[in-house]
Design a protein around this motif. Structure first.
Motif, mmCIF file in Angstrom:
data_model
loop_
_atom_site.group_PDB
_atom_site.id
_atom_site.type_symbol
_atom_site.label_atom_id
_atom_site.label_comp_id
_atom_site.label_asym_id
_atom_site.label_seq_id
_atom_site.Cartn_x
_atom_site.Cartn_y
_atom_site.Cartn_z
ATOM 1 N N MET A 282 0.825 -1.228 -0.112
ATOM 2 C CA MET A 282 0.110 0.070 -0.247
ATOM 3 C C MET A 282 1.055 1.254 0.046
ATOM 4 S SD MET A 282 -2.979 1.045 2.807
ATOM 5 C CE MET A 282 -3.738 2.391 2.729
ATOM 6 N N ILE A 283 2.078 1.046 0.834
ATOM 7 C CA ILE A 283 2.878 2.495 0.690
ATOM 8 C C ILE A 283 3.488 2.598 -0.492
ATOM 9 C CG2 ILE A 283 5.114 3.463 1.937
ATOM 10 C CD1 ILE A 283 4.026 1.560 4.405
ATOM 11 N N ILE A 284 4.211 1.466 -1.020
ATOM 12 C CA ILE A 284 5.088 1.821 -2.303
ATOM 13 C C ILE A 284 4.528 1.643 -3.558
ATOM 14 C CG2 ILE A 284 7.085 1.005 -0.672
ATOM 15 C CD1 ILE A 284 7.248 -1.468 -2.259
ATOM 16 N N MET A 285 3.483 0.885 -3.438
ATOM 17 C CA MET A 285 2.910 0.974 -5.087
ATOM 18 C C MET A 285 1.656 1.759 -5.429
ATOM 19 S SD MET A 285 3.133 -3.267 -5.315
ATOM 20 C CE MET A 285 2.179 -3.247 -6.838
ATOM 21 N N ASN A 286 1.448 2.660 -4.628
ATOM 22 C CA ASN A 286 0.168 3.669 -5.012
ATOM 23 C C ASN A 286 0.398 4.960 -4.603
ATOM 24 O OD1 ASN A 286 -2.455 5.174 -4.385
ATOM 25 N ND2 ASN A 286 -3.196 3.004 -5.056
ATOM 26 N N ASP A 287 0.459 5.990 -5.804
ATOM 27 C CA ASP A 287 0.898 7.450 -5.662
ATOM 28 C C ASP A 287 0.105 8.106 -4.375
ATOM 29 O OD1 ASP A 287 3.129 7.222 -7.011
ATOM 30 O OD2 ASP A 287 2.160 7.860 -9.013
ATOM 31 N N ASP A 288 -1.645 7.723 -4.652
ATOM 32 C CA ASP A 288 -2.261 8.266 -3.795
ATOM 33 C C ASP A 288 -2.075 7.871 -2.351
ATOM 34 O OD1 ASP A 288 -3.603 9.596 -5.886
ATOM 35 O OD2 ASP A 288 -4.836 7.910 -6.099
ATOM 36 N N ALA B 161 -7.809 0.166 7.527
ATOM 37 C CA ALA B 161 -9.020 -0.753 7.866
ATOM 38 C C ALA B 161 -9.527 -1.058 6.686
ATOM 39 C CB ALA B 161 -9.942 -0.347 8.969
ATOM 40 N N LYS B 162 -9.933 -0.062 5.622
ATOM 41 C CA LYS B 162 -10.510 -0.441 4.461
ATOM 42 C C LYS B 162 -9.783 -1.175 3.447
ATOM 43 C CE LYS B 162 -12.154 3.433 2.910
ATOM 44 N NZ LYS B 162 -12.231 4.922 2.018
ATOM 45 N N ARG B 163 -8.498 -1.104 3.503
ATOM 46 C CA ARG B 163 -7.479 -2.021 2.593
ATOM 47 C C ARG B 163 -7.556 -3.433 3.204
ATOM 48 N NH1 ARG B 163 -3.614 -1.276 -1.185
ATOM 49 N NH2 ARG B 163 -3.008 -3.567 -1.853
ATOM 50 N N PHE B 164 -7.627 -3.586 4.647
ATOM 51 C CA PHE B 164 -7.587 -4.920 5.130
ATOM 52 C C PHE B 164 -8.976 -5.611 4.747
ATOM 53 C CE2 PHE B 164 -3.929 -3.755 8.447
ATOM 54 C CZ PHE B 164 -3.227 -4.460 7.701
ATOM 55 N N LEU B 165 -10.245 -4.883 4.998
ATOM 56 C CA LEU B 165 -11.323 -5.693 4.849
ATOM 57 C C LEU B 165 -11.634 -5.865 3.293
ATOM 58 C CD1 LEU B 165 -13.607 -2.947 6.468
ATOM 59 C CD2 LEU B 165 -13.545 -5.489 6.785
ATOM 60 N N LYS B 166 -10.974 -4.995 2.295
ATOM 61 C CA LYS B 166 -10.989 -5.226 0.966
ATOM 62 C C LYS B 166 -10.099 -6.748 0.667
ATOM 63 C CE LYS B 166 -9.528 -3.630 -3.671
ATOM 64 N NZ LYS B 166 -9.037 -2.669 -4.471
ATOM 65 N N GLU B 167 -9.156 -6.632 1.274
ATOM 66 C CA GLU B 167 -8.099 -8.119 1.268
ATOM 67 C C GLU B 167 -8.976 -9.386 1.564
ATOM 68 O OE1 GLU B 167 -4.924 -8.500 -0.385
ATOM 69 O OE2 GLU B 167 -5.253 -6.466 -1.056
ATOM 70 N N ILE B 168 -9.733 -9.052 2.802
ATOM 71 C CA ILE B 168 -10.464 -10.432 3.450
ATOM 72 C C ILE B 168 -11.432 -10.809 2.571
ATOM 73 C CG2 ILE B 168 -11.558 -10.893 5.576
ATOM 74 C CD1 ILE B 168 -9.974 -8.946 7.170
ATOM 75 N N LYS B 169 -12.214 -9.802 2.303
ATOM 76 C CA LYS B 169 -13.287 -10.091 1.274
ATOM 77 C C LYS B 169 -12.971 -10.637 0.178
ATOM 78 C CE LYS B 169 -16.484 -6.180 2.794
ATOM 79 N NZ LYS B 169 -17.164 -5.021 2.439
#
Length: 684
Positions: free
Chosen positions: A647-653, A671-679
């Motif tokens: 998330m840190i090194i692969m996304n400019d936003d 938290a949003k990113r973790f939820l996406k990965e889990i889903k």
């Protein structure tokens, strides 16, 4: 003029002879009896010379091709002594533009026979071209009239007439040849479009603008100067018999004063409406032009290879990496630095963050590795450096949103007049395109080029790193058919595969899977809740002392032995640069037996620290991201920390978020990113 060596003349001669198919490097090596290395060196030296002629040397599937307008190729033939004059029949598109220009300039109806003699074609060809032009003109509310015994003429406003005439000329003229023609520095017979307006008048306008106007404008490109010369010359030719009507809406006193100065220099007089018209043209042209050229020959040569690398990876992955100009610039800059300073590259050791990206994108890594060997076959680099280059591609591959709907960017000189009419015509003719954006060349710096699938331009863009299609302001039937074919090929080539990151899939039976998901959610929740953004006073401290202070801030509920963790972090920092390119962040991470459990913290420094980024450039680090983990991690822990580092090194936003975000915002996004990965891994 640059003096060519005998070998360079042979190389250019073979490239001209084999145009447009191109010639293989092995074949050229046999003919010239020199090695590939020598040929690459010659290519580097010839690059800027060719650019001045309006030509580029490109590697297309292993064959080297001279790319440019036919008139530029003919000029090179003359220079090489391969022919004695330049005049040749106009191609259909240019012939139709020439016919349109003659009609736009004409004061009276034109006879078919006169037009045929002027363009050196049959009357039947003129009749067919007129039918095509009639349809094209109708799209812009210009009426082409034909009357037996009288001739052919156009019915339109004077303003529209001048707009179309100037844009046709700009579309057809080459900057380099135009100014060589005005300066009497060429023996080349001028082509049709150079002869449309009197040479003496063009020289007069150029000299007047150069003396009185250009020094007081932000005009930075030859093409901007060419445009003003053409506009002023057309105005002087037509103003006495065909005055233009312009409504004064803006304050133009400064530009009107410049027009008066110009008229004084060329000893001409104009009515007020014409003064206002020229003042508007100066105001539109008073902007810095976007430049895509390199001043350093070595950097130019490397950038061309990077372009070929991107094209090859795009072809293999069926994903258009060339869309984003920022991506091209960053990758070029990184490769140039890497090749100029090979001893400062990353060591050939395993760096977990980069190794994880390689494991997530094995197909992409294999493509990048093969493409590097093919394009940069003389520059071997370490596996770790290849992984870093993969990082640039993977960021694009994962971060670019794709849709079956096309977006098209139309680049033009000023964004009004014929350009806006062209946009409306394209919207009508190309229903498969959902979004059209009209932009002046000066605005390209401000645009996200990655948002556009296809770039069209009404003018040449020397050195522009993306593929683009030239269209004339009239958009003839033939051009429209070519565009439709091009768009169809683009969709087939790049829309076959939609880029998605391969998500971790949970394995096992459903009860065990449910337990695994619950454990993952619990662990991720802990990481998010413990995340803190803390300000640390590091005034007067060096990097080692700053690391010691950061570790002391984390506390003994995470760390068993502070000294061992400090030593591990310092060792990691010495191993390879930890600064994140084009940011004010550094990612300090390690695993150690002195760490109890996984932890992620962000420290804002009161005093920036100068550090080396992964691309070998120095950056001022204002925030330190610290990622700690025990030596033996579970799969859940590895996946969660991998998600954070990606998330840190692969996304400019996300990079901007970590640079500027507060604790609450960062916790929410994580938290949003973790939820996406889990889903994504729930098998129901």
């Amino acid at each position: 003029m640059v003096r060519l060596t005998k070998r360079q003349e042979v190389i250019l001669g073979e490239l001209v002879k084999n145009a447009p198919e191109g010639i293989a490097l092995s074949q050229l090596s046999k003919i010239t009896k020199v090695s590939r290395r020598t040929l690459y060196r010659e290519f580097n030296e010839l690059s800027l010379y060719l650019q001045h002629l309006g030509l580029n040397l490109q590697n297309e599937q292993g064959r080297y091709v001279l790319v440019g307008e036919n008139v530029a190729l003919k000029q090179l033939q003359v220079i090489l002594g391969m022919q004695t004059e330049l005049i040749e029949p106009l191609k259909p598109k240019s012939r139709q533009n020439a016919l349109a220009a003659l009609l736009l300039l004409a004061d009276q109806p034109q006879k078919i026979i006169s037009l045929a003699l002027e363009l050196d074609v049959s009357e039947g060809t003129i009749q067919r071209d007129l039918s095509g032009l009639e349809e094209a003109f109708a799209g812009f509310a210009i009426k082409l009239q034909r009357q037996k015994g009288v001739g052919v003429w156009l019915e339109t406003t004077e303003l529209k007439r001048r707009q179309f005439l100037s844009e046709i000329m700009l579309n057809e003229l080459n900057d380099y040849q135009f100014f060589a023609y005005l300066d009497d520095k060429t023996t080349i017979v001028p082509d049709f479009f150079l002869r449309l307006l009197p040479k003496k008048l063009l020289q007069q306008c150029y000299q007047g603008l150069e003396q009185k106007v250009l020094p007081k404008l932000k005009v930075t490109s030859d093409h901007q100067v060419l445009q003003l010369v053409i506009l002023f010359a057309i105005c002087l030719v037509r103003s006495k018999k065909h005055p233009v009507k312009v409504e004064l809406k803006d304050q133009l006193l400064r530009y009107q004063a410049l027009v008066y100065a110009f008229l004084s220099a060329v000893d001409e007089e104009l009515e007020q409406n014409e003064l206002t018209y020229l003042a508007y043209q100066l105001k539109k042209g008073d902007q810095n032009a976007k430049s895509f050229t390199y001043t350093d020959e070595y950097e130019l040569a490397v950038s061309l290879k990077v372009k070929a690398l991107i094209a090859l990876v795009s072809q293999k992955m069926k994903f258009d990496f060339s869309r984003d100009l920022v991506f091209f610039k960053k990758l070029s800059r990184h490769v140039i630095t890497l090749l100029k300073q090979p001893h400062q590259g990353l060591p050939n050791v395993r760096i977990e963050t980069l190794a994880r990206i390689k494991n997530d994108h094995p197909e992409l890594f294999a493509c990048v590795k093969r493409a590097w060997k093919e394009i940069f076959f003389e520059q071997a680099i370490s596996e770790t450096e290849l992984q870093l280059i993969l990082l640039y591609f993977a960021s694009q591959y994962v971060g670019t949103k794709r849709s079956d709907k096309l977006a098209v960017l139309i680049v033009c000189e000023n964004g009004i007049g014929t350009s806006s009419l062209l946009k409306q015509r394209l919207k009508k003719e190309l229903p498969q395109v959902e979004h059209f954006k009209l932009a002046r060349i000066q605005e390209l710096n401000e645009l996200e080029l990655a948002e556009y699938d296809i770039v069209l331009s009404t003018l040449r863009l020397p050195g522009f790193p993306r593929e683009y299609q030239i269209v004339s302001p009239l958009l003839t039937k033939e051009e429209l058919m070519r565009l439709k074919t091009y768009i169809k090929d683009y969709q087939r080539k790049y829309f076959a595969k939609v880029a998605t990151r391969k998500n971790k899939q949970f394995n096992g039976k459903l009860p065990q899977t449910l337990s695994f998901i619950a454990a993952t959610a619990f662990f991720c929740t802990e990481l998010v809740n413990e995340l803190q953004v803390k300000k640390v006073d590091n005034t007067g401290l060096d990097l080692q002392q700053t690391i010691e202070k950061l570790v002391s801030e984390i506390g003994n509920n995470i760390i068993l032995n502070e000294a061992k963790v400090v030593t591990a972090l310092e060792k990691r920092e010495r191993l390879a640069p930890i600064g994140l390119p084009d940011s004010s962040l550094a990612l300090l991470h390690t695993t150690s037996c002195a760490i109890k459990r996984c932890h992620f913290a962000i420290f804002e420094l009161t005093e920036p620290i100068t550090m080396q980024a992964m691309d070998q450039r120095l950056i001022a680090v204002k925030r330190m991201l610290v990622l700690l983990a025990p030596e033996n991690m579970s799969q859940i822990e590895q996946d969660a920390l991998g998600t954070i580092s990606s998330m840190i090194i692969m996304n400019d936003d996300a990079l901007t978020l970590f640079e500027q975000g507060d604790q609450k915002t960062l916790q929410s996004e994580l938290a949003k990113r973790f939820l996406k990965e889990i889903k994504s891994g729930i098998p129901i």
